[in-house]
Design a protein around this motif. Sequence first.
Motif, PDB file in Angstrom:
ATOM      1  N   GLU A 203       0.693  -1.193   0.113  1.00 13.84           N
ATOM      2  CA  GLU A 203       0.064  -0.050   0.035  1.00 13.84           C
ATOM      3  C   GLU A 203       0.848   1.213  -0.005  1.00 13.84           C
ATOM      4  N   LEU A 204       1.976   1.132   0.448  1.00 15.74           N
ATOM      5  CA  LEU A 204       3.127   2.438   0.521  1.00 15.74           C
ATOM      6  C   LEU A 204       4.131   2.240  -0.596  1.00 15.74           C
ATOM      7  N   ARG A 205       4.091   1.348  -1.529  1.00 16.43           N
ATOM      8  CA  ARG A 205       4.819   0.959  -2.303  1.00 16.43           C
ATOM      9  C   ARG A 205       5.113   1.825  -3.682  1.00 16.43           C
ATOM     10  N   GLN A 206       3.872   2.132  -4.058  1.00 17.76           N
ATOM     11  CA  GLN A 206       3.912   2.892  -5.209  1.00 17.76           C
ATOM     12  C   GLN A 206       4.836   4.056  -5.479  1.00 17.76           C
ATOM     13  N   GLY A 207       5.679   4.164  -6.234  1.00 23.03           N
ATOM     14  CA  GLY A 207       6.544   4.979  -6.768  1.00 23.03           C
ATOM     15  C   GLY A 207       7.415   5.236  -5.524  1.00 23.03           C
ATOM     16  N   ALA A 208       7.862   4.451  -4.639  1.00 21.31           N
ATOM     17  CA  ALA A 208       8.816   4.682  -3.531  1.00 21.31           C
ATOM     18  C   ALA A 208       9.922   4.682  -4.191  1.00 21.31           C
ATOM     19  N   ILE A 209      10.845   5.363  -3.485  1.00 21.65           N
ATOM     20  CA  ILE A 209      12.471   5.486  -4.185  1.00 21.65           C
ATOM     21  C   ILE A 209      13.503   5.323  -2.799  1.00 21.65           C
ATOM     22  N   PHE A 210      14.334   4.509  -2.925  1.00 21.86           N
ATOM     23  CA  PHE A 210      15.474   4.042  -2.127  1.00 21.86           C
ATOM     24  C   PHE A 210      16.699   4.656  -2.710  1.00 21.86           C
ATOM     25  N   ALA A 211      17.597   5.401  -1.955  1.00 22.87           N
ATOM     26  CA  ALA A 211      18.809   5.890  -2.454  1.00 22.87           C
ATOM     27  C   ALA A 211      19.891   5.373  -1.197  1.00 22.87           C
ATOM     28  N   ASP A 212      21.139   5.098  -1.527  1.00 21.03           N
ATOM     29  CA  ASP A 212      22.059   4.566  -0.863  1.00 21.03           C
ATOM     30  C   ASP A 212      22.749   6.043  -0.327  1.00 21.03           C
ATOM     31  N   SER A 213      23.454   5.975   0.653  1.00 20.58           N
ATOM     32  CA  SER A 213      23.995   7.103   1.306  1.00 20.58           C
ATOM     33  C   SER A 213      25.111   7.499   0.142  1.00 20.58           C
ATOM     34  N   PRO A 214      25.491   9.013   0.271  1.00 18.35           N
ATOM     35  CA  PRO A 214      26.309   9.439  -0.854  1.00 18.35           C
ATOM     36  C   PRO A 214      27.623   8.733  -0.650  1.00 18.35           C
ATOM     37  N   ASP A 215      27.941   8.641   0.372  1.00 24.40           N
ATOM     38  CA  ASP A 215      29.402   8.207   0.780  1.00 24.40           C
ATOM     39  C   ASP A 215      29.369   6.467   0.892  1.00 24.40           C
ATOM     40  N   GLY A 216      28.292   5.973   0.569  1.00 28.09           N
ATOM     41  CA  GLY A 216      28.224   4.376   0.467  1.00 28.09           C
ATOM     42  C   GLY A 216      28.148   3.694   1.804  1.00 28.09           C
ATOM     43  N   VAL A 217      27.753   4.271   3.048  1.00 33.61           N
ATOM     44  CA  VAL A 217      27.887   3.817   4.123  1.00 33.61           C
ATOM     45  C   VAL A 217      26.454   4.063   4.667  1.00 33.61           C
ATOM     46  N   ASN A 218      25.554   3.085   4.684  1.00 39.49           N
ATOM     47  CA  ASN A 218      24.123   3.019   5.123  1.00 39.49           C
ATOM     48  C   ASN A 218      23.963   2.772   6.605  1.00 39.49           C
ATOM     49  N   GLU A 219      24.428   3.640   7.542  1.00 39.19           N
ATOM     50  CA  GLU A 219      24.471   3.432   9.038  1.00 39.19           C
ATOM     51  C   GLU A 219      23.127   3.981   9.484  1.00 39.19           C
ATOM     52  N   ASN A 220      22.304   5.034   8.837  1.00 37.32           N
ATOM     53  CA  ASN A 220      21.035   5.605   8.983  1.00 37.32           C
ATOM     54  C   ASN A 220      20.256   5.510   7.910  1.00 37.32           C
ATOM     55  N   LEU A 221      18.724   5.479   8.303  1.00 39.55           N
ATOM     56  CA  LEU A 221      18.085   5.381   7.210  1.00 39.55           C
ATOM     57  C   LEU A 221      17.021   6.571   7.336  1.00 39.55           C
ATOM     58  N   LEU A 222      16.771   7.407   6.605  1.00 38.70           N
ATOM     59  CA  LEU A 222      15.839   8.845   6.544  1.00 38.70           C
ATOM     60  C   LEU A 222      14.507   8.289   5.774  1.00 38.70           C
ATOM     61  N   LEU A 223      13.391   8.256   6.653  1.00 37.44           N
ATOM     62  CA  LEU A 223      12.173   7.983   5.701  1.00 37.44           C
ATOM     63  C   LEU A 223      11.254   9.366   5.478  1.00 37.44           C
ATOM     64  N   LEU A 224      11.195   9.499   4.181  1.00 34.87           N
ATOM     65  CA  LEU A 224      10.451  10.675   4.008  1.00 34.87           C
ATOM     66  C   LEU A 224       8.958  10.733   3.555  1.00 34.87           C
TER      67      LEU A 224
END
Length: 224
Positions: free
Chosen positions: A88-109
């Motif tokens: 139900e929340l997936r339509q058009g959803a966009i994930f992007a890796d951290s610009p420095d390649g280290v995914n230690e945090n996740l920001l949901l928008l």
Amino acid sequence: MAEGKTCIACSRETAFRCSRCRQVYYCSKKCQATHWKDGHRNECAAMQSSCTAQKKDDPEAVRLSGRSVTAGERSQGAQFSKSMIPKELRQGAIFADSPDGVNENLLLLLHGLGDKPAPYANLAKKMKLPQTATLAISGPLEIPMTDGGRAWYTAFDDDFELIQGVRGERRRLQSLEPTIALLQQLLQVLHEQGGWPYKRIHLFGFSQGGTVVLELVRRYSCPQ
């Protein structure tokens, strides 16, 4: 951000590492430049090769944020697949890796009323937050005559007039309940399947999305 790490040049606590070998940490560009001139330029590539070879030989290595790390390093990065998002929340959803390649945090928008995830994914890209992956998700309700605009809860009546917050009006609150449940489900899956620590999942909401974020935080209690 990595915890308990110190700058190799001045010993200050930091969370930023060499983007090439990922083995040494710096608190500033000045310290990085100094250490590079002092000899890291000669050892960086060798450290990178050594680390890569070690991880290939480790049977417990897993793929996180585009690099191989051992299972013990999961708190410093995590994995993501679109299937983790409720449909139900997936339509058009966009994930992007951290610009420095280290995914230690996740920001949901969470977007505003009548909007879509894409503009918020672009905003996140411009922010260039270090060690922070981003995920812009979609409201579960489609709004008619908006070219695919979405909503997080019912905002219009049958005559397409905005529902006013008057005493006894419950339609907005009632439609908010399943949305909160979906977001709670998303947080749980990101933690249990993706390896994201709850304390490293951050929420950003605009307009109606901001209302949903506040209500989710008010209600939600994570186990750690």
